[in-house]
Scaffold this active site. Structure first.
Site, PDB file in Angstrom:
ATOM      1  N   ASP A  37     108.341 -13.373 -31.810  1.00 22.89           N
ATOM      2  CA  ASP A  37     108.332 -14.246 -30.562  1.00 22.89           C
ATOM      3  C   ASP A  37     109.748 -13.870 -29.900  1.00 22.89           C
ATOM      4  O   ASP A  37     110.799 -13.398 -30.608  1.00 22.89           O
ATOM      5  CB  ASP A  37     108.597 -15.553 -31.325  1.00 22.89           C
ATOM      6  N   ARG A  76     104.044 -11.525 -27.257  1.00 23.11           N
ATOM      7  CA  ARG A  76     102.723 -11.654 -27.518  1.00 23.11           C
ATOM      8  C   ARG A  76     102.022 -10.303 -27.421  1.00 23.11           C
ATOM      9  O   ARG A  76     101.764  -9.588 -26.125  1.00 23.11           O
ATOM     10  CB  ARG A  76     101.919 -12.420 -26.792  1.00 23.11           C
ATOM     11  N   ASP A  90     103.727 -23.713 -35.145  1.00 25.98           N
ATOM     12  CA  ASP A  90     104.289 -24.539 -34.316  1.00 25.98           C
ATOM     13  C   ASP A  90     103.777 -24.431 -32.785  1.00 25.98           C
ATOM     14  O   ASP A  90     103.536 -25.471 -32.082  1.00 25.98           O
ATOM     15  CB  ASP A  90     105.894 -24.289 -33.943  1.00 25.98           C
ATOM     16  N   HIS A  91     103.229 -23.376 -32.479  1.00 25.08           N
ATOM     17  CA  HIS A  91     102.542 -23.357 -31.154  1.00 25.08           C
ATOM     18  C   HIS A  91     101.151 -23.821 -30.930  1.00 25.08           C
ATOM     19  O   HIS A  91     100.881 -24.026 -29.810  1.00 25.08           O
ATOM     20  CB  HIS A  91     102.517 -21.460 -30.675  1.00 25.08           C
ATOM     21  N   ARG A 140     111.607 -21.226 -20.169  1.00 22.86           N
ATOM     22  CA  ARG A 140     110.660 -20.344 -19.228  1.00 22.86           C
ATOM     23  C   ARG A 140     110.034 -21.263 -18.322  1.00 22.86           C
ATOM     24  O   ARG A 140     109.680 -22.451 -18.467  1.00 22.86           O
ATOM     25  CB  ARG A 140     109.470 -19.851 -19.858  1.00 22.86           C
ATOM     26  N   SER A 190     107.044 -13.120 -22.909  1.00 18.83           N
ATOM     27  CA  SER A 190     106.892 -13.267 -24.506  1.00 18.83           C
ATOM     28  C   SER A 190     106.596 -12.119 -25.099  1.00 18.83           C
ATOM     29  O   SER A 190     106.454 -10.992 -24.497  1.00 18.83           O
ATOM     30  CB  SER A 190     105.509 -14.061 -24.241  1.00 18.83           C
TER      31      SER A 190
HETATM   32  C1  MIC Z   1     106.696 -17.955 -25.255  1.00 21.26           C
HETATM   33  O1  MIC Z   1     107.886 -18.958 -25.351  1.00 21.26           O
HETATM   34  O2  MIC Z   1     106.488 -17.490 -24.401  1.00 21.26           O
HETATM   35  C2  MIC Z   1     106.294 -17.887 -26.675  1.00 21.26           C
HETATM   36  C3  MIC Z   1     105.026 -18.603 -26.502  1.00 21.26           C
HETATM   37  O3  MIC Z   1     106.972 -18.680 -27.539  1.00 21.26           O
HETATM   38  C4  MIC Z   1     106.042 -16.402 -26.975  1.00 21.26           C
HETATM   39  C5  MIC Z   1     105.068 -16.053 -28.099  1.00 21.26           C
HETATM   40  C6  MIC Z   1     103.668 -16.039 -27.850  1.00 21.26           C
HETATM   41  O4  MIC Z   1     103.071 -15.707 -26.780  1.00 21.26           O
HETATM   42  O5  MIC Z   1     102.932 -16.487 -28.725  1.00 21.26           O
HETATM   43  C7  MIC Z   1     107.147 -15.531 -27.101  1.00 21.26           C
HETATM   44  O6  MIC Z   1     108.260 -16.009 -26.619  1.00 21.26           O
HETATM   45  O7  MIC Z   1     107.421 -14.489 -27.420  1.00 21.26           O
HETATM   46 FE1  SF4 Z   2     107.781 -22.526 -28.424  1.00 19.84          FE
HETATM   47 FE2  SF4 Z   2     108.202 -20.206 -27.027  1.00 19.84          FE
HETATM   48 FE3  SF4 Z   2     108.668 -22.512 -26.099  1.00 19.84          FE
HETATM   49 FE4  SF4 Z   2     110.321 -21.909 -27.833  1.00 19.84          FE
HETATM   50  S1  SF4 Z   2     109.985 -20.948 -25.812  1.00 19.84           S
HETATM   51  S2  SF4 Z   2     109.518 -23.833 -27.915  1.00 19.84           S
HETATM   52  S3  SF4 Z   2     109.000 -20.798 -29.162  1.00 19.84           S
HETATM   53  S4  SF4 Z   2     106.735 -21.824 -26.518  1.00 19.84           S
END
Ligand code: MIC
Ligand code: SF4
Length: 761
Positions: free
Chosen positions: A166, A652, A101-102, A454, A650
Site C-alpha cells: 500500500d 495496486r 480494511d479496504h 488523495r 496507489s
Molecule cells: C490508496 O490509498 O489509493 C489505496 C487504496 O490504499 C492504495 C492501495 C490499493 O489500491 O489497494 C494504495 O495507496 O496503495
Molecule cells: Fe485506506 Fe489508502 Fe485511504 Fe489510507 S489512503 S484510508 S490505506 S484507501
C-alpha cells in the site's frame, strides 16, 4: 502483547555492529536514512563483506535489502497472496500481516456497514484468513482498523525497515521506521526470504523550526510541502525530517506527515527517534521496545554533523517554519494544489468551485489519531456550547478499533456526534470510493473536504464532478460547521441558532489518552503453528477470486512487431485512472474480471473522451478494455502512451497486471511513478520513457509500431519505429531503467516465473 520482540532485538544488535563496519568504510557522518538502509543491506550480518559497502549512487545504484517485516491490506493482499501461493513456498520468511480494511463500504454507519461487509466479502475474507493461517501470516479481521494505523499501534519500531502493499505504508516513519510502499510481487520476494531491490534513494532533508500554534496542525506541514514539491517532486527520494521543530510534534502527527509523503511521490519519509515516540510506544503497551530504542538512541537519528551542515548530506533542503505555518487546503483533483486558508476563499470564487460544502469527512489511515480526534472534539464542544451544529454532512472514520474504543470511552465521539457527526466503520470507506452517497446525484458538481490524503477525480464517490479537497481534521470540522468553503475560521464569524455572531475557538488537545488506550482484544487472529494441513480453496466459478496462470515468456523476435496503440492518454494518469477502485475493488482477486476496468477513466488524447478509443482492426471506437481484448484475441500486441508521472498514487499492481493480461507489451510515457514502474517490470511489461518528451506528439491514433527489444540491456536506449498510416515513419529513442536482474524478469515473462522456477529445482 509485543509482537516479534526478538526480531527487534536482533535488528538493534545488528545495527550497532554493522554501522561500525560501515563507518570504517565510508568514513563520514550518516543521515538517519542511511543508517537504516545500510544496516538492512543484503546479504545480512556475517556474510556482508566490507567490500560490498560503498557510497551507493543516489538515484542510480540498485541495491538489495532484507526488510524486517511485511504488511498487506485486503485489496492488494489477494493478488500478493495468489502470487505467493503460486511460488510454492511453505511459510513466510519474515513476520507478515494482512489487514481487512479496504473492502468495507460506508453507507449507514459502522455497525450495519461492517455486518454488510462481512456478508458481501465472506468469500474473500475466508480466503485471506485461511491463506494467512496456512503460511504463517498474522490476520487482522474486518473492523480491526486500517493497515497503517494498526501497524503504527502494534508493529512499527524506530530504526526498522518494512515494506507494505500500500502506498501509504510510510506512515510508520512517524515511529522512526523506514516503511516503503510496494506492489504485491515485491512483497512475495520478501516473504519468500529473498532480498528486495530498491534504487538507492536521493535524500530530501526537511528542516522544521518553531512550533505549531493556533489552527495549524501536522497535516498542514505535509500539505504545504506537497505544494512546494508537487506530486512528482519526491520521486526516487526519501524525505528525512530534522531540526528543532520535530520534537514538538507528536508521534502520530509525524505519522500523518510521513503517510501523506506518498502524495509527493517520495519512496518514504522518516523522523528521528525522540521522546514523543517513546511515549507513544509506552502508551500502546510497548515499554520494552521504547527501552531498546532509548538505549540505541544514537543509532536512530542523523549524526550531529548532518544537522549542522545539512547541505553536505542532502540533495535538496526545504525549511518550514512552524511558527508561521497557516492551515492549508489542497485541491481539487490533485493533492499538490495548496492554498493557505487566507487565500482559499478567493481561489474558490475565482475558480468557480462549488462554494457549498456538502460533506466534511475526517479520519482515515493518516488522520485518525487520538490527538486528531481530541483536538477536533475541542472545536466541537466549544461550537456546541455556542449553539452551532454542522451545516454540511459530517463523518468520522476511526483508524482502528483501539482508537475508536478509546475515543468512545473518553467522550470525544459523543462530542462529535452532538454536532451532527456520523461514525463510520474503522476502514478506508469514502477514502477509496467505498462510499454509497445518498445526498448528490452522479455528475452533480459539489464540494467535499476530507482529512484523507488523495483527491484524484472520482476517487471518493465515483463522481467526476465531486470537487474533493484535502485538509487537516480541524479545518474539515470548521468548514463543516460553516457549510461553505469560503469560511476563514481564523477570522470570520458564524451565526448561531439564536442569530448571534460567534467565532470558533482554535483547537486544543492531547496526543495520548491519560487512561491509556482500550486494547482491541478481538481483532487479531494469529497464524497456525503448523499450517501445512490448512486447506485454501478457490472456487473455480467464483467471480471474486481466480487462481493465477503464469504469464507466458515473450518471443522477442515476434511479439514486438506491428504493435497497435491502445490509448494515448492525455494529462494526469494515476493508478485510479488505470485501475479504478470503488465498485471495482470487489474484483481485486480476479484478474480477468478486474481487467474490465483498464484505463476506463483515462482521457484519450485524440478525442478527449474517457473509455472511447479507436480499434485499429475494426476501425470502430469502443471501450478501452474491449479493444484490448479484441486485439489480444487477434494476437495483435499493443502499447499505451502517457505523459508525466504515469501511475502516480496507489501501489495496486492490478494497474500493471491488467495490461499484461490483456496483451499489452510496453507503456511509453514522459515519466513514471516509482511503485508503478517496478510493478510493470515485475509483471513482464516494458515501462519506457521518451528520451525527448516532445516525441509524445508524434504518436498518431492509427500508427503501428516495432520495438527493438532484442537490444534491451542496462543503460542502452531502445528504438521505437513508428509507422504512420500515410506511409511515413518516425524513429523514437526510448529510455529505460532495467538492470540485468530485471531484464531476467522480462525474459522469463514475470519475476514470479523466476521464483516459481527456482522452487521447482
Ligand atoms: C490508496 O490509498 O489509493 C489505496 C487504496 O490504499 C492504495 C492501495 C490499493 O489500491 O489497494 C494504495 O495507496 O496503495
Ligand atoms: Fe485506506 Fe489508502 Fe485511504 Fe489510507 S489512503 S484510508 S490505506 S484507501
Amino acid at each position: 502483547m509485543i509482537q516479534d520482540l526478538n526480531m527487534m532485538k536482533r535488528v538493534y544488535d545488528h545495527m550497532s555492529t554493522r554501522l561500525q563496519a560501515i563507518r570504517g568504510v565510508l568514513n563520514r557522518p550518516l543521515t538517519l536514512t542511511e543508517k537504516i538502509l545500510y544496516s538492512h543491506l543484503a546479504p545480512s550480518s556475517e556474510d556482508l563483506k566490507v567490500a560490498t559497502i560503498q557510497n551507493f549512487g543516489r538515484g542510480k545504484s540498485y541495491v538489495d535489502f532484507y526488510p524486517d517485516r511485511v504488511a498487506m491490506q485486503d485489496a492488494t493482499a489477494q493478488m500478493a497472496l495468489l502470487q505467493f501461493m503460486s511460488a510454492g513456498i511453505p511459510k513466510v520468511a519474515v513476520p507478515s500481516t494482512v489487514h481487512c480494511d479496504h473492502l468495507i463500504q460506508a453507507e449507514n454507519g459502522a455497525k450495519s456497514d461492517l455486518a454488510a461487509a462481512n456478508k458481501d466479502n465472506a468469500e474473500v475474507y475466508e480466503f485471506l484468513s485461511s491463506v494467512s493461517l496456512k503460511y504463517g501470516i498474522g490476520f487482522w479481521k474486518p473492523g480491526a482498523g486500517i493497515i497503517h494505523q494498526v501497524v503504527l499501534e502494534n508493529y512499527a519500531f524506530p530504526g526498522g525497515m518494512m515494506i507494505g502493499t500500500d502506498s501509504h505504508t510510510p506512515n510508520a516513519g512517524g515511529l522512526g521506521m523506514l516503511a516503503i510502499g510496494v506492489g504485491g510481487a515485491d512483497a512475495v520476494d520478501v516473504m519468500a526470504g529473498m532480498a528486495w531491490e530498491l534504487k538507492w534513494p536521493k535524500l530530501i532533508g526537511v528542516k522544521l523550526t518553531g512550533k505549531l500554534n493556533g489552527w495549524a496542525s501536522p497535516k498542514d506541514i505535509i500539505l504545504k510541502l506537497a505544494g512546494i514539491l508537487t506530486v512528482k517532486g519526491g520521486t526516487g527520494a526519501i524525505v528525512e525530517y530534522f531540526g528543532p521543530g520535530c520534537a514538538s510534534l507528536s508521534c502520530t502527527g509525524k505519522g500523518t506527515i510521513c503517510n501523506m509523503g506518498a502524495e509527493i511521490g517520495a519512496t518514504t519519509s522518516v523522523f528521528p527517534f525522540d521522546s514523543r515516540m517513546a511515549d507513544y510506544l509506552r502508551s500502546t503497551g510497548r515499554d520494552a521496545v521504547a527501552q531498546m530504542a532509548e538505549k540505541n538512541a544514537q543509532l536512530l537519528c542523523a549524526d550531529i554533523e548532518v544537522e549542522k551542515n545539512p547541505e553536505k548530506f542532502f540533495d535538496q533542503i526545504i525549511e518550514i517554519n512552524l511558527d508561521t505555518l497557516e492551515p492549508h487546503i489542497n485541491g481539487p483533483f490533485t493533492p499538490d494544489r495548496a492554498f493557505p486558508i487566507s487565500e482559499f476563499a478567493k481561489a474558490v470564487k475565482e475558480n468557480k468551485w462549488p462554494e457549498k460544502l456538502t460533506v466534511g469527512l475526517i479520519g482515515s489511515c493518516t488522520n485518525s489519531s487520538y490527538e486528531d480526534i481530541d483536538r477536533v472534539a475541542s472545536i466541537a464542544r466549544a461550537a456546541a456550547a455556542q449553539g452551532l451544529k454542522t451545516k454540511a454532512e459530517f463523518t468520522i472514520t476511526p483508524g482502528s478499533e483501539q482508537v475508536r474504543a478509546t475515543i468512545e470511552r473518553d467522550g470525544q465521539l459523543a462530542a462529535l456526534e452532538a454536532i451532527g457527526g456520523t461514525v463510520l466503520a474503522n476502514a478506508c470507506g469514502p477514502c477509496i470510493g467505498q462510499w454509497k452517497r445518498h445526498d448528490v446525484k452522479e455528475g452533480e458538481p459539489n464540494s467535499i473536504v476530507t482529512s484523507f490524503n488523495r483527491n484524484f477525480t472520482a476517487r471518493n464517490d465515483g463522481n467526476p464532478q465531486t470537487h474533493s479537497f484535502v485538509a487537516s481534521p480541524e479545518t474539515v470540522v470548521a468548514l463543516a460547521l460553516a457549510g461553505t468553503l469560503t469560511f476563514d475560521f481564523t477570522k470570520d464569524t458564524l451565526t448561531n441558532a439564536s442569530g448571534a455572531a460567534v467565532r470558533l475557538q482554535p483547537p486544543t488537545g492531547t496526543d495520548l489518552p491519560a487512561k491509556g488506550f482500550v486494547p482491541d482484544e478481538l481483532g487479531f487472529a494469529p497464524p497456525a503453528a503448523d499450517g501445512s494441513k490448512v486447506n485454501v480453496a478457490i472456487n473455480p466459478s467464483s467471480d471474486r477470486l481466480q487462481a493465477l496462470s503464469a504469464f507466458q515468456k515473450p518471443d522477442l523476435a515476434k511479439d514486438f512487431k506491428e504493435l497497435a496503440l491502445l490509448i494515448k492518454v492525455k494529462g494526469k494518469c494515476t493508478t485510479d485512472h488505470i485501475s479504478a477502485a470503488g465498485k471495482w475493488l470487489k474484483y481485486r482477486g480476479h484478474l480477468d474480471n478486474i481487467s474490465n476496468n483498464l484505463l476506463i477513466t483515462a482521457i484519450n488524447s485524440f478525442n478527449e473522451k474517457m473509455d472511447t478509443v479507436l480499434n485499429i482492426r475494426t476501425r470502430n471506437y469502443d471501450g478501452v478494455p474491449k479493444v484490448a481484448r479484441d486485439l489480444k484475441a487477434q494476437k495483435i500486441g499493443w502499447i499505451v502512451v502517457g505523459e508525466e508521472n504515469y501511475g502516480e498514487g496507489s501501489s495496486r499492481e492490478h494497474a500493471a497486471m491488467e495490461p499484461r493480461f490483456l496483451g499489452g507489451r510496453a507503456i511509453i510515457t514522459k515519466s513514471f511513478a516509482r511503485i508503478h514502474e517496478t510493478n510493470l517490470k515485475k509483471q513482464g511489461m516494458l515501462p519506457l520513457t521518451f528520451a525527448q518528451p516532445e516525441d509524445y506528439l508524434k504518436i498518431r491514433e492509427d500508427d503501428r509500431f516495432d520495438l527493438d527489444v532484442e537490444n534491451l540491456s542496462p543503460g542502452k536506449t531502445l528504438t521505437l519505429t513508428v509507422k504512420h498510416a500515410d506511409g511515413s515513419k518516425d524513429s523514437i529513442i526510448l529510455n529505460h531503467t532495467f538492470n540485468d536482474q530485471q531484464i531476467g524478469w522480462f525474459k522469463a515473462g514475470s519475476a514470479l516465473n523466476l521464483i516459481a522456477a527456482s522452487q521447482k529445482k
